[in-house]
Motif scaffolding. Structure first.
Motif, PDB file in Angstrom:
ATOM      1  N   UNK A   4       0.837  -1.208   0.000  1.00  0.00           N
ATOM      2  CA  UNK A   4       0.000   0.000   0.000  1.00  0.00           C
ATOM      3  C   UNK A   4       0.864   1.247   0.000  1.00  0.00           C
ATOM      4  N   UNK A   5       0.285   2.372  -0.422  1.00  0.00           N
ATOM      5  CA  UNK A   5       1.029   3.633  -0.494  1.00  0.00           C
ATOM      6  C   UNK A   5       0.583   4.644   0.560  1.00  0.00           C
ATOM      7  N   UNK A   6      -0.521   4.376   1.272  1.00  0.00           N
ATOM      8  CA  UNK A   6      -0.982   5.338   2.280  1.00  0.00           C
ATOM      9  C   UNK A   6      -0.165   5.169   3.550  1.00  0.00           C
ATOM     10  N   UNK A   7      -0.044   6.257   4.326  1.00  0.00           N
ATOM     11  CA  UNK A   7       0.730   6.238   5.572  1.00  0.00           C
ATOM     12  C   UNK A   7      -0.172   6.522   6.763  1.00  0.00           C
ATOM     13  N   UNK A   8       0.374   6.285   7.944  1.00  0.00           N
ATOM     14  CA  UNK A   8      -0.242   6.769   9.183  1.00  0.00           C
ATOM     15  C   UNK A   8      -0.157   8.310   9.215  1.00  0.00           C
ATOM     16  N   UNK A   9      -0.964   8.962  10.112  1.00  0.00           N
ATOM     17  CA  UNK A   9      -0.889  10.435  10.207  1.00  0.00           C
ATOM     18  C   UNK A   9       0.517  10.915  10.599  1.00  0.00           C
ATOM     19  N   UNK A  10       1.206  10.151  11.427  1.00  0.00           N
ATOM     20  CA  UNK A  10       2.602  10.470  11.761  1.00  0.00           C
ATOM     21  C   UNK A  10       3.431   9.236  11.462  1.00  0.00           C
ATOM     22  N   UNK A  11       3.492   8.893  10.208  1.00  0.00           N
ATOM     23  CA  UNK A  11       4.135   7.653   9.803  1.00  0.00           C
ATOM     24  C   UNK A  11       5.540   7.859   9.282  1.00  0.00           C
ATOM     25  N   UNK A  12       6.103   6.783   8.748  1.00  0.00           N
ATOM     26  CA  UNK A  12       7.470   6.823   8.260  1.00  0.00           C
ATOM     27  C   UNK A  12       7.546   6.694   6.739  1.00  0.00           C
ATOM     28  N   UNK A  13       8.758   6.479   6.252  1.00  0.00           N
ATOM     29  CA  UNK A  13       8.998   6.521   4.802  1.00  0.00           C
ATOM     30  C   UNK A  13       8.921   5.158   4.119  1.00  0.00           C
ATOM     31  N   UNK A  14       8.660   4.086   4.917  1.00  0.00           N
ATOM     32  CA  UNK A  14       8.831   2.741   4.346  1.00  0.00           C
ATOM     33  C   UNK A  14       7.583   1.852   4.468  1.00  0.00           C
ATOM     34  N   UNK A  15       6.801   2.075   5.507  1.00  0.00           N
ATOM     35  CA  UNK A  15       5.635   1.222   5.760  1.00  0.00           C
ATOM     36  C   UNK A  15       4.693   1.261   4.558  1.00  0.00           C
ATOM     37  N   UNK A  16       4.564   0.122   3.873  1.00  0.00           N
ATOM     38  CA  UNK A  16       3.648   0.035   2.741  1.00  0.00           C
ATOM     39  C   UNK A  16       4.327   0.375   1.438  1.00  0.00           C
ATOM     40  N   UNK A  17       4.756   1.603   1.348  1.00  0.00           N
ATOM     41  CA  UNK A  17       5.314   2.079   0.072  1.00  0.00           C
ATOM     42  C   UNK A  17       6.494   1.209  -0.372  1.00  0.00           C
ATOM     43  N   UNK A  18       7.261   0.650   0.584  1.00  0.00           N
ATOM     44  CA  UNK A  18       8.392  -0.210   0.208  1.00  0.00           C
ATOM     45  C   UNK A  18       7.926  -1.402  -0.633  1.00  0.00           C
ATOM     46  N   UNK A  19       6.818  -2.019  -0.252  1.00  0.00           N
ATOM     47  CA  UNK A  19       6.355  -3.209  -0.969  1.00  0.00           C
ATOM     48  C   UNK A  19       5.915  -2.904  -2.395  1.00  0.00           C
ATOM     49  N   UNK A  20       5.338  -1.702  -2.593  1.00  0.00           N
ATOM     50  CA  UNK A  20       4.945  -1.305  -3.941  1.00  0.00           C
ATOM     51  C   UNK A  20       6.198  -0.969  -4.753  1.00  0.00           C
ATOM     52  N   UNK A  21       7.129  -0.283  -4.096  1.00  0.00           N
ATOM     53  CA  UNK A  21       8.370   0.095  -4.764  1.00  0.00           C
ATOM     54  C   UNK A  21       9.193  -1.147  -5.133  1.00  0.00           C
ATOM     55  N   UNK A  22       9.187  -2.158  -4.256  1.00  0.00           N
ATOM     56  CA  UNK A  22       9.914  -3.407  -4.557  1.00  0.00           C
ATOM     57  C   UNK A  22       9.336  -4.045  -5.814  1.00  0.00           C
ATOM     58  N   UNK A  23       8.010  -4.044  -5.926  1.00  0.00           N
ATOM     59  CA  UNK A  23       7.368  -4.585  -7.122  1.00  0.00           C
ATOM     60  C   UNK A  23       7.756  -3.803  -8.361  1.00  0.00           C
ATOM     61  N   UNK A  24       7.736  -2.468  -8.233  1.00  0.00           N
ATOM     62  CA  UNK A  24       8.126  -1.609  -9.360  1.00  0.00           C
ATOM     63  C   UNK A  24       9.585  -1.859  -9.746  1.00  0.00           C
ATOM     64  N   UNK A  25      10.440  -2.020  -8.742  1.00  0.00           N
ATOM     65  CA  UNK A  25      11.869  -2.239  -9.011  1.00  0.00           C
ATOM     66  C   UNK A  25      12.070  -3.546  -9.775  1.00  0.00           C
ATOM     67  N   UNK A  26      11.231  -4.550  -9.486  1.00  0.00           N
ATOM     68  CA  UNK A  26      11.341  -5.827 -10.214  1.00  0.00           C
ATOM     69  C   UNK A  26      10.877  -5.644 -11.668  1.00  0.00           C
ATOM     70  N   UNK A  27       9.857  -4.795 -11.874  1.00  0.00           N
ATOM     71  CA  UNK A  27       9.477  -4.466 -13.253  1.00  0.00           C
ATOM     72  C   UNK A  27      10.667  -3.840 -13.992  1.00  0.00           C
TER      73      UNK A  27
END
Lengths: 420, 420
Positions: free
Chosen positions: A90-113
């Protein structure tokens, strides 16, 4: 795809490109302390998606969006009509979240593309990367709406009337997102896939503490989300003798103390959290007439989770007297075991790539928990510094993130062969 | 004015007119359950003031407003240059308040202006009725800003930067009020008065419990308002072991439990209230990183109040560990004894009018507490049903309110003679 091709694909993963792009995304919704506040279905969410879409198109993927605003990137495989391999997060974050939760998994998929394109390799099966809508549940509760709607756990319409803190309906926020992305082809909700593997930061301290590279995730602990409303009587703080009050705040203190006793666990496995609490009228010189608070309860054992969760209502009701307590269960997810073959594939990919690993359950819930109802699923964890997550200080190094993406690439490649 | 003239003035007080007008005012900002939400310096506040101004002009009073937006109605006396008698209270309500708190005291003053007109009587001294700005302190903390500014306890400018929950500055809200009332003559802040007597509902159960008509108020217990901020570390609710958390919510539970022990009072005189509490990030699946809550502490004994209040910081700091607690004192008012002669005058007025009475301290603080620093002051209480106040269910009967206004009329009249 033979193992050596999985290795070649993994070797084409670029640590630098993946890191730089994560840092570029982290500027969208940046908050002090390296954090991110980029909640689901907001303008910032849309801005981040546009950036990701541009990169996916550059990698040769076709882009589409479904009725839940789940965002899809697809590259075709060698075998016509083969069911796709699926990865994402997922790409959404917590209200005071960090830079990796969720977005890393989408980015990993994109990086494999991108690695597929760079290496010139083609998988037998199509590969689809998905960004699920509203995993966090912090703006619109519950979380995992996009993956629930896709997997058929709940119809999308069930979330329509849910409102955020500003009173905005989920259905309206979703319609706004879809309107803003009306240029993208629309695909139907649901569909078939051969396997789903999601990469994610651990969000706990285990991998770092044990100096391991990869968490081979065996399943996800169960969650129950409850809302407790305690009703007393508001009164003047200066004139009402303490003995005569029905103070909803004091009743809440007693209720939480009783819940602490109920949930006490010497093995430190059970997680009990009161993360949100509101008071009415909320005036410093008025006794509280009403308090509403949330309970987040998690445990990997279904029997324990059911027993503790079911005991909350009576525990709170007794402790809150003479105030009156009511309980609403907003969300529950049973503990889940991931697909055994896919867990093995992740473990073997880590071994092949020379990464140290451990089998572990997930403490957090993830979209994979919902997707697993429709598709054989598994997850890969990378370390979280000090176990910190849902916090701006959340951190995983570029090398650790790349290692996770390489294991994901190899694991996906191992599932690519069409055998029938 | 001889006693029989005080009696005649009291007899001219109209129970029906006073009640009907209170009910008409209660429609401005009405909330469910017979309540009122008409906070200071709002459009509803201005609407209520306009209604009151019209009635005051009808009674022959001259209307003016001072720099703190305190609203003044004045009728002249027989003796030129005599310092005025002063009565009044406030017109703002709690967010979920009732129909009588504050507004009754202003209405009682207005009713006496009407009674003067109806009876044809004239006091030796001018009579001024005042509606003090922002007594409640629920929109802009602290309360009693208008009376503080008038009495010189604090300069008006000291409140300028205070903001309400929506971020509006007090100075801006005040300027808006004064602009909307620019048609009224402006009078300076401060001034002399011979005596101040304020009528108010008791907001406690004593008079009703003892079946008494009138509380002859001897003084006001002291108040200390503190804000506690507890800082922990936000973290993921599902992955962070309970043993490793610095959970600001759990630290707050421990702090309030410790404060309950600190403030435990078998005599039930001390009042300790936590009426407001906010959590950050306030997400149900995030461990609380920060909690801020208010403390309202009251006691009639200055020594006790000082000792308990001064112990709060250390008590909270220890209980909150490993979280960090900081304390800010927003407001404090020492216990106060009213002017002995004026208290006697109120008691004698009650006796003359055949009302049952009791000497009692005030549990709530009032504008009189501040005015007393500049002018000999006293207060009159009327019963509150079930002691309920700061709540829509607040109730005093028309007859009880009229009895209080008659005692106020007779007590003011007794102070009217110019002796020097």
């Amino acid at each position: 795809m033979p193992v050596d091709q999985g290795l070649r694909l993994a070797e084409s993963v670029s640590e630098t490109r993946q890191w730089d792009r994560l840092m570029e995304l982290a500027r969208i919704g940046a908050i002090p302390g390296d954090g991110v506040n980029r909640q689901a279905l907001t303008a910032l969410d849309r801005q981040a998606r546009r950036l990701m879409i541009a990169w996916a198109e550059e990698a040769g993927a076709t882009v589409s969006v479904d009725d839940a605003a789940n965002l899809w990137f697809r590259v075709e495989g060698r075998i016509p009509g083969a069911t796709p391999l699926l990865t994402g997060s997922h790409m959404d974050s917590q209200p005071a979240g960090g830079r990796f939760d969720g977005i890393y998994g989408v980015m990993a998929g994109l990086e494999i593309l991108c690695a597929l394109k760079d290496s010139g390799l083609t998988l037998d099966r199509p590969l689809e990367v998905v960004a699920w809508t509203n995993e966090e549940g912090s703006r619109f509760a519950p979380g995992c709406m996009g993956s629930m709607a896709w997997a058929g756990t709940k119809p999308l319409a069930a979330f329509a009337e849910t409102r955020d803190a500003e009173g905005i309906r989920f259905a309206d926020a979703l319609a706004e997102q879809l309107a803003a992305e009306a240029d993208l082809p629309r695909r139907p909700l649901g569909g078939q896939a051969h396997a789903y593997i999601e990469a994610h930061i651990e969000q706990g301290p285990k991998l770092e503490t044990e100096a391991l590279d990869i968490g081979v995730v065996t399943g996800i602990q169960g969650s129950r989300w409850l809302t407790v409303t305690i009703t007393g009587a508001s009164a003047h703080a200066g004139t009402t003798p303490v003995s005569l009050r029905r103070d909803a705040m004091q009743a809440t203190m007693r209720a939480i103390a009783a819940l602490n006793t109920l949930t006490a666990d010497p093995t430190d496995v059970l997680r009990f959290t009161v993360g949100s609490l509101t008071v009415e009228p909320g005036s410093s010189n008025s006794v509280a007439g009403m308090v509403r608070f949330t309970i987040d309860l998690r445990h990997p054992d279904a029997v324990v989770l059911a027993a503790i969760g079911d005991a909350v209502a009576a525990t709170v009701a007794e402790a809150a007297l003479p105030c009156v307590a009511t309980i609403e269960e907003r969300f529950s997810a049973a503990p889940l075991d991931f697909d055994a073959d896919l867990v093995t594939a992740v473990r073997e990919a880590a071994e092949t790539l020379g990464q140290s690993w451990s089998l572990m359950p997930s403490g957090a819930f993830h979209d994979a928990q919902l997707v697993a109802g429709a598709v054989p699923s598994a997850m890969i964890f990378v370390p979280s510094r000090a176990g910190i997550s849902h916090n701006p200080a959340e951190f995983t190094s570029a090398a650790q993130l790349a290692a996770g993406t390489r294991v994901l690439a190899a694991a996906l490649a191992s599932q690519s062969r069409v055998t029938n």
